[in-house]
Design an enzyme around this catalytic site. Structure first.
Site, PDB file in Angstrom:
ATOM      1  N   CYS A   1      -1.318 -10.449   2.789  1.00 42.87           N
ATOM      2  CA  CYS A   1      -1.577 -11.848   2.662  1.00 42.87           C
ATOM      3  C   CYS A   1      -1.891 -12.270   1.170  1.00 42.87           C
ATOM      4  O   CYS A   1      -2.582 -11.592   0.618  1.00 42.87           O
ATOM      5  CB  CYS A   1      -2.274 -12.541   3.607  1.00 42.87           C
ATOM      6  SG  CYS A   1      -2.390 -12.076   5.260  1.00 42.87           S
TER       7      CYS A   1
ATOM      8  N   GLY B   1       3.133 -11.071   0.744  1.00 47.58           N
ATOM      9  CA  GLY B   1       3.578 -11.471   2.167  1.00 47.58           C
ATOM     10  C   GLY B   1       4.703 -12.061   2.268  1.00 47.58           C
ATOM     11  O   GLY B   1       4.884 -13.196   1.569  1.00 47.58           O
TER      12      GLY B   1
ATOM     13  N   ASN C   1      -7.549 -13.449   3.660  1.00 49.23           N
ATOM     14  CA  ASN C   1      -6.716 -12.324   3.279  1.00 49.23           C
ATOM     15  C   ASN C   1      -7.947 -11.212   3.414  1.00 49.23           C
ATOM     16  O   ASN C   1      -8.766 -11.551   2.833  1.00 49.23           O
ATOM     17  CB  ASN C   1      -6.435 -12.490   1.694  1.00 49.23           C
ATOM     18  CG  ASN C   1      -5.928 -11.124   1.190  1.00 49.23           C
ATOM     19  OD1 ASN C   1      -5.976 -11.129  -0.030  1.00 49.23           O
ATOM     20  ND2 ASN C   1      -5.117 -10.320   1.968  1.00 49.23           N
ATOM     21  N   GLY C   2      -7.343 -10.067   4.175  1.00 45.58           N
ATOM     22  CA  GLY C   2      -8.294  -9.059   4.305  1.00 45.58           C
ATOM     23  C   GLY C   2      -8.266  -8.550   5.585  1.00 45.58           C
ATOM     24  O   GLY C   2      -7.293  -8.696   6.407  1.00 45.58           O
TER      25      GLY C   2
ATOM     26  N   TYR D   1      -1.145  -1.507  -7.578  1.00 44.58           N
ATOM     27  CA  TYR D   1      -0.105  -1.807  -7.196  1.00 44.58           C
ATOM     28  C   TYR D   1       0.442  -3.248  -6.596  1.00 44.58           C
ATOM     29  O   TYR D   1       1.261  -3.690  -6.717  1.00 44.58           O
ATOM     30  CB  TYR D   1       0.442  -0.753  -5.903  1.00 44.58           C
ATOM     31  CG  TYR D   1       1.661  -1.132  -5.298  1.00 44.58           C
ATOM     32  CD1 TYR D   1       2.593  -0.547  -5.597  1.00 44.58           C
ATOM     33  CD2 TYR D   1       1.522  -1.941  -3.878  1.00 44.58           C
ATOM     34  CE1 TYR D   1       3.917  -0.991  -4.642  1.00 44.58           C
ATOM     35  CE2 TYR D   1       2.624  -1.995  -3.148  1.00 44.58           C
ATOM     36  CZ  TYR D   1       3.811  -1.621  -3.599  1.00 44.58           C
ATOM     37  OH  TYR D   1       4.975  -1.950  -2.842  1.00 44.58           O
TER      38      TYR D   1
ATOM     39  N   ASP E   1       5.678   6.441 -11.669  1.00 44.95           N
ATOM     40  CA  ASP E   1       5.489   5.689 -10.257  1.00 44.95           C
ATOM     41  C   ASP E   1       3.775   5.352 -10.316  1.00 44.95           C
ATOM     42  O   ASP E   1       3.176   6.107 -10.754  1.00 44.95           O
ATOM     43  CB  ASP E   1       6.144   6.592  -9.058  1.00 44.95           C
ATOM     44  CG  ASP E   1       6.540   5.539  -8.248  1.00 44.95           C
ATOM     45  OD1 ASP E   1       6.040   4.110  -8.160  1.00 44.95           O
ATOM     46  OD2 ASP E   1       7.029   5.606  -7.147  1.00 44.95           O
TER      47      ASP E   1
END
Ligand code: SF4
Length: 468
Positions: free
Chosen positions: A15, A41, A117-118, A256, A359
């Site tokens: 989210c 999201g 969010n969480g 990320y 990566d």
């Protein structure tokens, strides 16, 4: 060009939040803000607006551009001066309409819209108690638990939010909007990001500062851990319910999740990733010809590696821009069937070359194995995989869709075994201590170390609400 099909094997965010308070055209501007947070999201989204008198909401499954068009924005946005928006990644197979946010609560005490969010680690226990007391739930999300906790508490709205926060354990960045007042809240550790901006005399709140750019808002500061920021008609109050000055922000936000143009708790994401790449190169002695980053989240780290090692940073992998981040689709069947992300290995760049492949992380190893295979198929002589973070060995319970150790290749194999599994010539990770030095001591690193900053209560398996 060698084409690569990527099924899901990455981490999934859950989210993004965007809100505006006292800003003309808040409905339309929040659409643009949400669009900038789409990477957090992609399954559903929603916006609730207020003109100081009435809260209207629209939400649905799909991308921001799928759910909203001009007509829909006109319906909710004509006179709106406040708005809260949300992009959703559904966890644990909870992809149902009722979980789409904003969650609306309408009662004789008033109306409010909530976005979150969480992950609340004691949500099942709280929900069980609330059900025992008579609360009725529509969906399966922990956000609805928060809404009930707020609704049932006594006092002013700020007191009700405070009372809810005292009961919740876990990660929560959230915004609550009443008809004329907005509350931005960050949990006592500040695990998920939330920042504050100013815009034309009003305020903007966002999961990431990158969303401020599109609406011309100025980034003021981050919401503090344990802070309720109340934005009223003429007043702006900060209510602290935890005394921590520095956050324990999720390290994976830097590694990320977040966009490289975002600043989180005063650290720029691109710069931190580049520093990780530089350190990888400093600690490396492999002889190679080119550096190739995995698009998009590893490009900053590959740039750092290349600059430090004085090797050319080449576009050996090209991402098909028109497919999107299909790997954040939650069901394995979706991920494996038609909705496959595609990367192409560029033969004319990698053929005959010893390649350093940078990566950001390895989760299950399947994506990395496919990329390595295709680089070799495109003629690479050697593929040395360099991971710009430490091995992921433990699950996350604070809002990232990784709940078991079985999913994590580093929890189950040694570095040598992983190297063999992915078919690389060699494999190295950034040591955890180096990562901590770069990101600072105030990070959550539980998925690397197993050192959980918030204890995880025992699950209540007999109340798996997604399977009720
Ligand atoms: S456990 Fe890992 S992914 Fe979860 S909040 Fe902590 S650092 Fe982030």
């Amino acid at each position: 060009m060698e084409e690569i099909e990527l099924c899901d094997s990455s981490l999934n965010e859950e989210c993004g939040i965007f809100a505006l308070h006292k800003v003309e055209d808040a409905g339309v501007l929040s659409y643009y803000g949400l669009h900038s947070l789409q990477h957090r999201g992609q399954e559903a989204c929603g916006i609730a607006t207020s003109d100081d008198k009435l809260i209207l909401t629209r939400k649905g499954k799909g991308l921001v551009t799928d759910v909203f068009d001009k007509a829909k924005l006109d319906e909710i946005g004509a006179n709106a001066i406040h708005a809260v928006g949300h992009v959703l990644y559904c966890k644990h197979g909870s992809n149902i309409q009722e979980n789409i946010q904003p969650i609306m609560v309408r009662s004789h005490q008033g109306t409010f819209a909530l976005v979150h969010n969480g992950e609340i680690v004691n949500a099942n226990h709280l929900r069980y108690e609330l059900e025992q007391e008579g609360s009725i739930f529509q969906g399966t999300s922990d956000t609805e638990v928060i809404a009930h906790l707020i609704q049932r508490a006594r006092g002013s709205m700020a007191e009700k939010i405070l009372a809810a926060c005292e009961k919740m354990q876990g990660a929560y960045s959230m915004v609550i909007m009443t008809k004329n007042t907005m509350y931005a809240v960050r949990d006592p550790l500040g695990l998920r990001p939330l920042c504050l901006g100013s815009l034309n005399g009003g305020y903007a709140v966002s999961s990431e500062s990158c969303a401020f750019t599109i609406v011309n808002a100025e980034h003021i500061r981050d919401i503090k851990p344990g802070e309720i920021l109340k934005m009223g008609k003429d007043r702006f109050d900060s209510i602290m319910f935890a005394s921590r000055e520095l956050p324990t922000i999720c390290a994976m936000e830097y590694i990320y999740f977040s966009r490289p143009d975002s600043d989180i708790d005063n650290i720029n994401v691109h710069i931190s990733r580049k520093a990780c790449g530089r350190e990888l190169a400093r600690q490396d002695d492999v002889k190679a010809d080119i550096v190739v980053g995995v698009p998009d989240s590893s490009l900053s780290a590959s740039q750092g590696y290349a600059e430090e090692s004085c090797l050319p940073n080449e576009m050996g992998l090209i991402k098909n821009r028109y497919i999107g981040r299909t790997f954040i689709w939650p069901r394995q069947s979706d991920r494996e069937r038609g909705v496959k992300m595609k990367l192409s290995a560029v033969r004319s760049i990698v053929a005959g070359k010893k390649v350093i492949l940078v990566d950001d992380s390895i989760v299950r190893g399947t994506t990395c194995r496919r990329i390595v295979n295709h680089l070799f198929a495109a003629g690479a002589l050697e593929v040395h995989v360099r991971i710009a973070s430490a091995p992921l060995k433990y699950p996350c319970f604070y809002g990232i869709d990784l709940h078991t150790r079985e999913e994590l290749i580093s929890a189950n194999m040694s570095v040598e075994e992983i190297c063999q599994h992915i078919g690389a010539t060699s494999l190295k990770f950034l040591p955890f201590e180096t990562l901590r030095k770069i990101l600072g001591a105030n990070i959550c690193s539980a998925c690397f170390t197993g050192d959980y900053p918030i204890p995880i209560p025992e699950r209540m398996p007999f109340y798996d609400y997604n399977n009720c």
